[in-house]
Enzyme design. Structure first.
Site, PDB file in Angstrom:
ATOM      1  N   TYR A  15     -12.320  -1.924  -3.306  1.00  0.00           N
ATOM      2  CA  TYR A  15     -13.145  -2.036  -2.080  1.00  0.00           C
ATOM      3  C   TYR A  15     -14.191  -2.267  -1.897  1.00  0.00           C
ATOM      4  CZ  TYR A  15      -8.120  -1.726   0.317  1.00  0.00           C
ATOM      5  OH  TYR A  15      -7.338  -2.200   1.090  1.00  0.00           O
ATOM      6  N   ASN A  61      -1.698   0.224   7.259  1.00  0.00           N
ATOM      7  CA  ASN A  61      -1.615  -1.095   7.338  1.00  0.00           C
ATOM      8  C   ASN A  61      -1.436  -1.757   6.672  1.00  0.00           C
ATOM      9  OD1 ASN A  61      -3.655  -1.788   5.877  1.00  0.00           O
ATOM     10  ND2 ASN A  61      -4.947  -2.915   7.500  1.00  0.00           N
ATOM     11  N   ARG A  71       2.512  -6.665   9.139  1.00  0.00           N
ATOM     12  CA  ARG A  71       1.454  -5.162  10.510  1.00  0.00           C
ATOM     13  C   ARG A  71       1.888  -4.522  10.712  1.00  0.00           C
ATOM     14  NH1 ARG A  71      -4.414  -7.071   7.664  1.00  0.00           N
ATOM     15  NH2 ARG A  71      -4.688  -5.711   5.740  1.00  0.00           N
ATOM     16  N   LYS A  81       0.820  -1.540  -0.142  1.00  0.00           N
ATOM     17  CA  LYS A  81       0.022  -0.078   0.010  1.00  0.00           C
ATOM     18  C   LYS A  81       1.137   1.975   0.318  1.00  0.00           C
ATOM     19  CE  LYS A  81      -4.383  -1.968   2.527  1.00  0.00           C
ATOM     20  NZ  LYS A  81      -5.304  -1.928   3.447  1.00  0.00           N
ATOM     21  N   HIS A  86      -2.246  -5.422   1.535  1.00  0.00           N
ATOM     22  CA  HIS A  86      -2.739  -5.963   1.165  1.00  0.00           C
ATOM     23  C   HIS A  86      -3.495  -7.582   0.681  1.00  0.00           C
ATOM     24  CE1 HIS A  86      -7.979  -7.013  -0.588  1.00  0.00           C
ATOM     25  NE2 HIS A  86      -6.542  -7.625  -1.434  1.00  0.00           N
ATOM     26  N   THR A 131      -6.032  -7.256  10.097  1.00  0.00           N
ATOM     27  CA  THR A 131      -6.158  -5.613   9.306  1.00  0.00           C
ATOM     28  C   THR A 131      -5.093  -4.876  11.144  1.00  0.00           C
ATOM     29  OG1 THR A 131      -7.875  -6.958   8.947  1.00  0.00           O
ATOM     30  CG2 THR A 131      -8.130  -5.119   9.093  1.00  0.00           C
ATOM     31  N   ARG A 191      -2.389 -13.724   4.117  1.00  0.00           N
ATOM     32  CA  ARG A 191      -3.449 -13.059   5.266  1.00  0.00           C
ATOM     33  C   ARG A 191      -1.925 -13.356   7.001  1.00  0.00           C
ATOM     34  NH1 ARG A 191      -7.034  -9.577   4.326  1.00  0.00           N
ATOM     35  NH2 ARG A 191      -8.209 -10.761   6.422  1.00  0.00           N
ATOM     36  N   PHE A 241     -15.189   3.991   7.405  1.00  0.00           N
ATOM     37  CA  PHE A 241     -13.840   3.936   6.103  1.00  0.00           C
ATOM     38  C   PHE A 241     -13.928   3.243   5.360  1.00  0.00           C
ATOM     39  CE2 PHE A 241     -14.751  -0.614   8.252  1.00  0.00           C
ATOM     40  CZ  PHE A 241     -13.944  -1.231   6.135  1.00  0.00           C
ATOM     41  N   GLU A 291     -10.308 -10.214  -6.939  1.00  0.00           N
ATOM     42  CA  GLU A 291      -8.940  -9.444  -7.009  1.00  0.00           C
ATOM     43  C   GLU A 291      -7.890  -9.113  -8.342  1.00  0.00           C
ATOM     44  OE1 GLU A 291     -10.225  -8.475  -2.551  1.00  0.00           O
ATOM     45  OE2 GLU A 291      -8.203  -9.403  -3.188  1.00  0.00           O
TER      46      GLU A 291
END
Ligand code: CDP
Ligand code: MG
Length: 149
Positions: free
Chosen positions: A49, A112, A102, A9, A115, A91, A85, A57, A126
């Site tokens: 998203y 964070n 993270r 990100k 993704h 998250t 993950r 958010f 995605e």
């Protein structure tokens, strides 16, 4: 072999953590099937998203993810979705286990760093948002037999 979408990100790109983050996935053994630096525009951000539309958010998230370039990747491996993950951590970095990306690089949920698709249907949705089929390479590494049993 399973494929998953990973986004490094804007905060991670700005902070010079591209290499650190790729290295964690690479060292773990996941194979990079696609990789590029890009700027996510607003329509793409809203599509990616869409599941969060209407949540408090959502608008800040759209501003965050479009604020600066990102690195997007397709990673491959057995159970790649779950492995990614778990490598990313929870998250909210404040609650993520030490040793995860993270936790080791972040403090706040809205910054964070990374993704990863959260399930097979999400990954199937995605990956094509970011990559055409010809950008996703099928190949073997000489080390694959030392990583995949
Ligand atoms: O990214 P992940 O799948 O772990 O979490 P999510 O629940 O699908 O939320 C997507 C993203 O929205 C998070 O990674 C955060 O960047 C952001 N978010 C936020 O800023 N504040 C929240 N309370 C929840 C999510
Ligand atoms: Mg999610």
């Amino acid at each position: 072999m399973e494929r998953t979408l990973v986004i490094i990100k804007p905060d991670a790109v700005q902070r010079g953590l591209i290499g650190e983050i790729i290295a964690r996935f690479e060292r773990r053994g996941l194979r990079i099937a696609a990789l590029k630096l890009m700027q996510i525009d607003e329509p793409l951000a809203r599509r990616h998203y869409a599941v969060h539309e209407g949540k408090p958010f959502y608008e800040p998230l759209i501003r965050y993810i479009t604020s600066s370039p990102v690195v997007v990747m397709v990673l491959e491996g057995n159970d790649a979705i779950e492995i990614v993950r778990r490598t990313m951590g929870a998250t909210n970095p404040a609650e993520a286990a030490p040793g995860t990306i993270r936790a080791d690089f972040g403090l706040e949920i809205g910054r964070n760093l990374v993704h990863g698709s959260d399930g097979p249907e999400t990954a199937a949705f995605e990956v094509p948002l970011f990559f055409t089929e010809d950008e996703i390479l099928s190949y073997e590494r000489d080390t694959d037999r030392w990583i995949f049993e």
